[in-house]
Design a protein around this motif. Structure first.
Motif, PDB file in Angstrom:
ATOM      1  N   ASP A 140       5.007   4.605   2.329  1.00 31.08           N
ATOM      2  CA  ASP A 140       4.658   3.210   2.137  1.00 31.08           C
ATOM      3  C   ASP A 140       3.857   2.744   3.352  1.00 31.08           C
ATOM      4  OD1 ASP A 140       6.509   2.820   4.187  1.00 31.08           O
ATOM      5  OD2 ASP A 140       8.041   1.963   2.880  1.00 31.08           O
ATOM      6  N   ARG A 141       3.478   1.496   3.336  1.00 36.84           N
ATOM      7  CA  ARG A 141       2.640   0.962   4.408  1.00 36.84           C
ATOM      8  C   ARG A 141       3.256   1.186   5.791  1.00 36.84           C
ATOM      9  NH1 ARG A 141      -0.714  -3.809   5.496  1.00 36.84           N
ATOM     10  NH2 ARG A 141      -0.051  -4.739   7.460  1.00 36.84           N
ATOM     11  N   GLN A 142       4.531   0.836   5.927  1.00 37.69           N
ATOM     12  CA  GLN A 142       5.191   0.922   7.230  1.00 37.69           C
ATOM     13  C   GLN A 142       5.263   2.358   7.730  1.00 37.69           C
ATOM     14  OE1 GLN A 142       9.060  -0.895   7.291  1.00 37.69           O
ATOM     15  NE2 GLN A 142       9.453  -0.367   9.434  1.00 37.69           N
ATOM     16  N   ALA A 143       5.621   3.286   6.841  1.00 39.85           N
ATOM     17  CA  ALA A 143       5.747   4.681   7.244  1.00 39.85           C
ATOM     18  C   ALA A 143       4.395   5.258   7.639  1.00 39.85           C
ATOM     19  CB  ALA A 143       6.370   5.499   6.112  1.00 39.85           C
ATOM     20  N   ALA A 165       0.819  -1.212   0.000  1.00 37.10           N
ATOM     21  CA  ALA A 165       0.000   0.000   0.000  1.00 37.10           C
ATOM     22  C   ALA A 165       0.856   1.266   0.000  1.00 37.10           C
ATOM     23  CB  ALA A 165      -0.919  -0.002   1.214  1.00 37.10           C
ATOM     24  N   VAL A 166       0.319   2.305  -0.646  1.00 39.23           N
ATOM     25  CA  VAL A 166       0.948   3.628  -0.692  1.00 39.23           C
ATOM     26  C   VAL A 166      -0.084   4.650  -0.232  1.00 39.23           C
ATOM     27  CG1 VAL A 166       1.999   5.398  -2.144  1.00 39.23           C
ATOM     28  CG2 VAL A 166       2.460   2.986  -2.593  1.00 39.23           C
ATOM     29  N   TYR A 167       0.344   5.561   0.642  1.00 39.29           N
ATOM     30  CA  TYR A 167      -0.549   6.593   1.170  1.00 39.29           C
ATOM     31  C   TYR A 167       0.089   7.959   0.952  1.00 39.29           C
ATOM     32  CZ  TYR A 167      -3.966   8.728   4.371  1.00 39.29           C
ATOM     33  OH  TYR A 167      -4.978   9.490   4.917  1.00 39.29           O
ATOM     34  N   VAL A 168      -0.656   8.873   0.329  1.00 44.20           N
ATOM     35  CA  VAL A 168      -0.198  10.244   0.120  1.00 44.20           C
ATOM     36  C   VAL A 168      -1.066  11.150   0.985  1.00 44.20           C
ATOM     37  CG1 VAL A 168       0.281  12.074  -1.542  1.00 44.20           C
ATOM     38  CG2 VAL A 168       0.433   9.672  -2.250  1.00 44.20           C
ATOM     39  N   ASP A 169      -0.469  11.813   1.978  1.00 45.76           N
ATOM     40  CA  ASP A 169      -1.287  12.618   2.889  1.00 45.76           C
ATOM     41  C   ASP A 169      -1.568  14.008   2.325  1.00 45.76           C
ATOM     42  OD1 ASP A 169       0.927  14.252   3.338  1.00 45.76           O
ATOM     43  OD2 ASP A 169       1.303  13.537   5.365  1.00 45.76           O
ATOM     44  N   GLU A 170      -2.297  14.813   3.099  1.00 50.73           N
ATOM     45  CA  GLU A 170      -2.738  16.127   2.627  1.00 50.73           C
ATOM     46  C   GLU A 170      -1.595  17.123   2.449  1.00 50.73           C
ATOM     47  OE1 GLU A 170      -3.667  15.997   7.125  1.00 50.73           O
ATOM     48  OE2 GLU A 170      -3.466  14.626   5.426  1.00 50.73           O
ATOM     49  N   ASN A 171      -0.407  16.799   2.964  1.00 48.45           N
ATOM     50  CA  ASN A 171       0.758  17.659   2.783  1.00 48.45           C
ATOM     51  C   ASN A 171       1.640  17.218   1.621  1.00 48.45           C
ATOM     52  OD1 ASN A 171       0.196  19.304   5.141  1.00 48.45           O
ATOM     53  ND2 ASN A 171       0.799  17.530   6.356  1.00 48.45           N
ATOM     54  N   GLY A 172       1.203  16.179   0.914  1.00 43.86           N
ATOM     55  CA  GLY A 172       1.969  15.697  -0.232  1.00 43.86           C
ATOM     56  C   GLY A 172       3.053  14.702   0.121  1.00 43.86           C
ATOM     57  N   THR A 173       3.088  14.232   1.362  1.00 43.83           N
ATOM     58  CA  THR A 173       4.080  13.244   1.781  1.00 43.83           C
ATOM     59  C   THR A 173       3.680  11.859   1.293  1.00 43.83           C
ATOM     60  OG1 THR A 173       4.560  14.535   3.773  1.00 43.83           O
ATOM     61  CG2 THR A 173       5.300  12.242   3.738  1.00 43.83           C
ATOM     62  N   ILE A 174       4.574  11.193   0.572  1.00 45.44           N
ATOM     63  CA  ILE A 174       4.320   9.858   0.041  1.00 45.44           C
ATOM     64  C   ILE A 174       4.891   8.822   1.015  1.00 45.44           C
ATOM     65  CG2 ILE A 174       4.678   8.286  -1.897  1.00 45.44           C
ATOM     66  CD1 ILE A 174       5.116  10.760  -3.656  1.00 45.44           C
ATOM     67  N   SER A 207       2.988   6.679  11.358  1.00 47.66           N
ATOM     68  CA  SER A 207       2.518   8.058  11.529  1.00 47.66           C
ATOM     69  C   SER A 207       1.196   8.143  12.274  1.00 47.66           C
ATOM     70  CB  SER A 207       2.370   8.740  10.158  1.00 47.66           C
ATOM     71  OG  SER A 207       1.219   8.249   9.461  1.00 47.66           O
ATOM     72  N   LEU A 208       0.510   7.022  12.406  1.00 44.80           N
ATOM     73  CA  LEU A 208      -0.789   7.011  13.085  1.00 44.80           C
ATOM     74  C   LEU A 208      -0.594   7.041  14.601  1.00 44.80           C
ATOM     75  CD1 LEU A 208      -2.916   4.424  11.060  1.00 44.80           C
ATOM     76  CD2 LEU A 208      -3.396   6.860  11.340  1.00 44.80           C
ATOM     77  N   VAL A 209      -0.893   8.175  15.191  1.00 44.56           N
ATOM     78  CA  VAL A 209      -0.802   8.329  16.645  1.00 44.56           C
ATOM     79  C   VAL A 209      -2.064   9.047  17.116  1.00 44.56           C
ATOM     80  CG1 VAL A 209       1.723   8.379  16.720  1.00 44.56           C
ATOM     81  CG2 VAL A 209       0.451  10.514  16.390  1.00 44.56           C
ATOM     82  N   PRO A 210      -2.457   8.853  18.363  1.00 44.20           N
ATOM     83  CA  PRO A 210      -3.655   9.535  18.872  1.00 44.20           C
ATOM     84  C   PRO A 210      -3.504  11.050  18.817  1.00 44.20           C
ATOM     85  CG  PRO A 210      -2.979   7.761  20.346  1.00 44.20           C
ATOM     86  CD  PRO A 210      -1.864   7.946  19.360  1.00 44.20           C
ATOM     87  N   LEU A 211      -4.631  11.755  18.706  1.00 45.23           N
ATOM     88  CA  LEU A 211      -4.598  13.212  18.747  1.00 45.23           C
ATOM     89  C   LEU A 211      -4.023  13.668  20.086  1.00 45.23           C
ATOM     90  CD1 LEU A 211      -8.087  14.134  17.218  1.00 45.23           C
ATOM     91  CD2 LEU A 211      -5.846  14.243  16.108  1.00 45.23           C
TER      92      LEU A 211
END
Length: 233
Positions: free
Chosen positions: A60-63, A49-58, A67-71
């Protein structure tokens, strides 16, 4: 003909069923963002899987999972799907959905809108998310009222090139602007010397003054890049 009619009759319910399935999966993934629930995302993402966030950061699955942490403390929020569309192609599906995020930042309310495009893949009978691209849908800033004397300071003819001019006028207590020979549109103020056009939140008109406080130019700014327009006598 009978076979064709049966195929068409089945396409609608099948498509609706797939949309219901994937929409539920997507909403669950969005619900997992605020608490930083990596387990659900880990079960749903494909291995490549590849995820591109709202800031344009590309990522991979592991990265992305990392990045998923609680607010953080003092921040709460939720994201709701407001529109959802699916196109199925065999064991693959292309999804576009619009989302609305409501957040409380230490007691202050924030609102954001997103557009997401996704690729889903069916593996061993289960739909997995193969790619996602998040796009921020920009909103117009709130407009402020400027005194009539201030509005008159912006009026004039501006030049970006010998064959390209922009005209700013005052009429009926408001600013109007447009390229010379083109359509004039209302110019609204985000703050003093920073103007914008309704419905064009990517663009700003940043007016510049000389040492005596007179307007001498403006920068038409988009995504941090400027086109400079000099004020003509």
């Amino acid at each position: 003909m009978i076979t064709l009619l049966l195929t068409l009759a089945m396409a609608g319910p099948a498509a609706d069923s797939l949309e219901t399935t994937l929409r539920a999966k997507d909403q669950a993934l969005l619900d997992a963002i605020a608490p930083g629930d990596r387990a659900l995302w880990e079960r749903t993402l494909t291995k490549d899987a590849v995820y591109v966030d709202e800031n344009g950061t590309i990522m991979d699955r592991q990265a992305f999972l990392a990045s998923l942490v609680p607010l953080p403390h003092g921040v709460t929020g939720s994201i709701a799907i407001t529109d959802y569309r699916v196109q199925a192609h065999g064991d693959s599906a292309f999804v576009i959905h619009r989302d609305e995020e409501r957040e409380s930042f230490h007691g202050q309310a924030l609102l954001a809108h997103y557009l997401m495009t996704e690729s889903w893949r069916r593996e061993a009978g289960e739909w997995k998310l193969a790619s996602a691209h998040v796009y921020v849908v920009n909103d117009d800033p709130p407009a402020v009222a400027l005194p009539a004397a201030r509005l008159a300071e912006y009026a004039g003819r501006y030049e970006a090139a010998p064959d390209l001019h922009y005209v700013v006028r005052v009429g009926d207590g408001r600013l109007m602007g447009g390229t010379e020979g083109g359509t004039m549109q209302p110019l609204l103020a985000e703050t003093a010397d920073v103007l914008f056009l309704k419905g064009q939140p990517r663009k700003r008109f940043v007016f510049q003054r000389d040492g005596q406080g007179r307007i001498v130019a403006f920068a038409m700014r988009r995504e941090g890049h400027d086109v400079r327009w000099m004020k003509l006598p």
